[in-house]
Design a protein around this motif. Sequence first.
Motif, PDB file in Angstrom:
ATOM      1  N   ILE A  76      80.001 -17.475  25.188  1.00 22.96           N
ATOM      2  CA  ILE A  76      80.078 -17.524  23.742  1.00 22.96           C
ATOM      3  C   ILE A  76      80.929 -18.545  23.595  1.00 22.96           C
ATOM      4  CG2 ILE A  76      81.360 -16.551  21.743  1.00 22.96           C
ATOM      5  CD1 ILE A  76      80.703 -13.738  22.890  1.00 22.96           C
ATOM      6  N   LYS A  77      81.974 -19.051  24.390  1.00 19.76           N
ATOM      7  CA  LYS A  77      82.734 -20.209  24.305  1.00 19.76           C
ATOM      8  C   LYS A  77      82.049 -21.407  24.354  1.00 19.76           C
ATOM      9  CE  LYS A  77      87.180 -18.340  25.891  1.00 19.76           C
ATOM     10  NZ  LYS A  77      88.101 -18.533  27.137  1.00 19.76           N
ATOM     11  N   GLN A  78      81.023 -21.327  25.305  1.00 25.52           N
ATOM     12  CA  GLN A  78      80.205 -22.573  25.848  1.00 25.52           C
ATOM     13  C   GLN A  78      79.217 -22.676  24.494  1.00 25.52           C
ATOM     14  OE1 GLN A  78      78.461 -21.227  29.550  1.00 25.52           O
ATOM     15  NE2 GLN A  78      79.951 -22.169  30.680  1.00 25.52           N
ATOM     16  N   GLN A  79      78.631 -21.523  23.978  1.00 23.58           N
ATOM     17  CA  GLN A  79      77.680 -21.848  23.017  1.00 23.58           C
ATOM     18  C   GLN A  79      78.408 -22.324  21.494  1.00 23.58           C
ATOM     19  OE1 GLN A  79      74.404 -21.661  23.151  1.00 23.58           O
ATOM     20  NE2 GLN A  79      75.009 -21.658  25.235  1.00 23.58           N
ATOM     21  N   LEU A  80      79.808 -21.931  21.337  1.00 21.71           N
ATOM     22  CA  LEU A  80      80.433 -22.125  20.173  1.00 21.71           C
ATOM     23  C   LEU A  80      80.776 -23.681  20.244  1.00 21.71           C
ATOM     24  CD1 LEU A  80      81.569 -20.973  17.642  1.00 21.71           C
ATOM     25  CD2 LEU A  80      84.023 -20.654  18.815  1.00 21.71           C
TER      26      LEU A  80
ATOM     27  N   THR B 151      79.501  -4.569  21.028  1.00 18.23           N
ATOM     28  CA  THR B 151      80.026  -5.191  21.912  1.00 18.23           C
ATOM     29  C   THR B 151      80.387  -6.731  21.578  1.00 18.23           C
ATOM     30  OG1 THR B 151      78.812  -4.031  23.434  1.00 18.23           O
ATOM     31  CG2 THR B 151      79.537  -5.920  24.513  1.00 18.23           C
ATOM     32  N   ILE B 152      79.436  -7.356  21.007  1.00 19.23           N
ATOM     33  CA  ILE B 152      79.624  -8.648  20.699  1.00 19.23           C
ATOM     34  C   ILE B 152      80.874  -8.741  19.479  1.00 19.23           C
ATOM     35  CG2 ILE B 152      78.588 -10.628  19.779  1.00 19.23           C
ATOM     36  CD1 ILE B 152      77.739  -9.905  22.466  1.00 19.23           C
ATOM     37  N   ARG B 153      80.739  -7.625  18.815  1.00 10.54           N
ATOM     38  CA  ARG B 153      81.982  -7.852  17.688  1.00 10.54           C
ATOM     39  C   ARG B 153      83.289  -7.685  18.433  1.00 10.54           C
ATOM     40  NH1 ARG B 153      78.234  -4.454  14.491  1.00 10.54           N
ATOM     41  NH2 ARG B 153      77.745  -5.555  12.721  1.00 10.54           N
ATOM     42  N   ARG B 154      83.434  -6.638  19.701  1.00 15.14           N
ATOM     43  CA  ARG B 154      84.745  -6.781  20.208  1.00 15.14           C
ATOM     44  C   ARG B 154      84.854  -8.201  20.843  1.00 15.14           C
ATOM     45  NH1 ARG B 154      82.672  -1.666  21.292  1.00 15.14           N
ATOM     46  NH2 ARG B 154      81.730  -2.052  23.258  1.00 15.14           N
TER      47      ARG B 154
ATOM     48  N   GLU C 264      88.890 -14.222  18.832  1.00 15.32           N
ATOM     49  CA  GLU C 264      89.728 -14.723  17.801  1.00 15.32           C
ATOM     50  C   GLU C 264      91.218 -14.457  17.929  1.00 15.32           C
ATOM     51  OE1 GLU C 264      89.486 -14.070  13.064  1.00 15.32           O
ATOM     52  OE2 GLU C 264      89.436 -12.080  14.299  1.00 15.32           O
ATOM     53  N   LYS C 265      91.698 -13.419  18.846  1.00 14.28           N
ATOM     54  CA  LYS C 265      93.101 -13.325  19.163  1.00 14.28           C
ATOM     55  C   LYS C 265      93.424 -14.310  20.022  1.00 14.28           C
ATOM     56  CE  LYS C 265      93.031  -8.112  19.239  1.00 14.28           C
ATOM     57  NZ  LYS C 265      92.861  -6.898  20.024  1.00 14.28           N
ATOM     58  N   GLN C 266      92.511 -14.928  20.749  1.00 19.52           N
ATOM     59  CA  GLN C 266      92.897 -16.070  21.743  1.00 19.52           C
ATOM     60  C   GLN C 266      93.119 -17.194  21.346  1.00 19.52           C
ATOM     61  OE1 GLN C 266      90.457 -16.174  25.253  1.00 19.52           O
ATOM     62  NE2 GLN C 266      90.388 -14.108  25.518  1.00 19.52           N
ATOM     63  N   GLY C 267      92.334 -17.319  19.667  1.00 16.50           N
ATOM     64  CA  GLY C 267      92.561 -18.626  18.793  1.00 16.50           C
ATOM     65  C   GLY C 267      91.555 -19.517  19.050  1.00 16.50           C
TER      66      GLY C 267
ATOM     67  N   GLY D  39      78.802 -12.339   9.111  1.00 18.61           N
ATOM     68  CA  GLY D  39      77.903 -12.644   9.814  1.00 18.61           C
ATOM     69  C   GLY D  39      77.744 -13.346  10.953  1.00 18.61           C
ATOM     70  N   GLY D  40      78.938 -13.933  11.375  1.00 17.30           N
ATOM     71  CA  GLY D  40      79.088 -14.635  12.776  1.00 17.30           C
ATOM     72  C   GLY D  40      80.487 -15.129  12.812  1.00 17.30           C
ATOM     73  N   VAL D  41      80.580 -16.368  13.708  1.00 20.10           N
ATOM     74  CA  VAL D  41      81.901 -16.951  13.783  1.00 20.10           C
ATOM     75  C   VAL D  41      81.852 -18.372  13.955  1.00 20.10           C
ATOM     76  CG1 VAL D  41      82.715 -15.032  15.423  1.00 20.10           C
ATOM     77  CG2 VAL D  41      81.490 -16.758  16.391  1.00 20.10           C
ATOM     78  N   ILE D  42      82.991 -19.086  13.477  1.00 22.72           N
ATOM     79  CA  ILE D  42      82.941 -20.509  13.704  1.00 22.72           C
ATOM     80  C   ILE D  42      84.143 -20.889  14.564  1.00 22.72           C
ATOM     81  CG2 ILE D  42      82.023 -20.784  11.344  1.00 22.72           C
ATOM     82  CD1 ILE D  42      84.831 -21.244  10.241  1.00 22.72           C
TER      83      ILE D  42
END
Length: 254
Positions: free
Chosen positions: A10-14, A35-38, A44-47, A54-57
């Motif tokens: 997820i980090k790499q794709q972001l 699972t992905i929501r968790r 997000e806790k890690q900043g 619908g997703g994340v930025i």
Amino acid sequence: MLASERLMYIKQQLDRRKVLNLRDITSELNVSESTIRRDFEELEKQGVLKRVHGGVIKAKMESILSDTMELTMDEKAILNMETKKKICYEASKLVKDGNCVFVDGGTSLMYMLDYLCDKNVKIVTHSVLNVHNILNSKAEIIVIGGKYIPNYKMNVGPISIETMEKFNFDYSFIGCTGIDLSERTVFTADMETAAVKQIAIKNALSSYLLIDSSKLDVRGFYKFSDLNSFDAVFTDEYPDDAEKIENVVVCKNN
């Protein structure tokens, strides 16, 4: 796949895509949405990221946002959809029959036409982002020409500027890339889109800035205005510890 491997993916794709859709990541990793929501919650806790509808930025821009870094309209359209609809709905209440209004381009403004098309008004826009979805409109919609920018789905350049100078508006509704609250500065990522915004503000009796809270304290490449140019700022959230600005209208989702 281990949790640590999912988080790394997820980090790499972001880093590569800047915005991630929940369903896309669920499909790519072949795991459940819960699972992905968790995983998103943990990151997000890690900043690392910020969760949106619908997703994340990415949680924080590490450089100035320019047109080479900015997301496409299609990418941004999936972010904070319900929030953007609420902001547009609340701002549209200002408009009465007989008014002439300018509606800026960008996904923060794309739903304004939905709420204005049943009113007896004249709408001027340089965006084609949502025009083709409007059917049987009571409003008269005028799309100005110019050089078409596919990334933004809007027209800009000398033809747009010359045409814009001929109009006067009761209201202009403006979007932006970000706001520096400490300097009260409003940014866009592209110089050509800035010129249209500036004319719309100049030729309007009242101007309003429409943004979702992810754009607070984000610096863009080109300063096109300051907060004093706007009668009010419509947004979904305004942190208590942020620099205070006047005339903030907070639009909460029901």
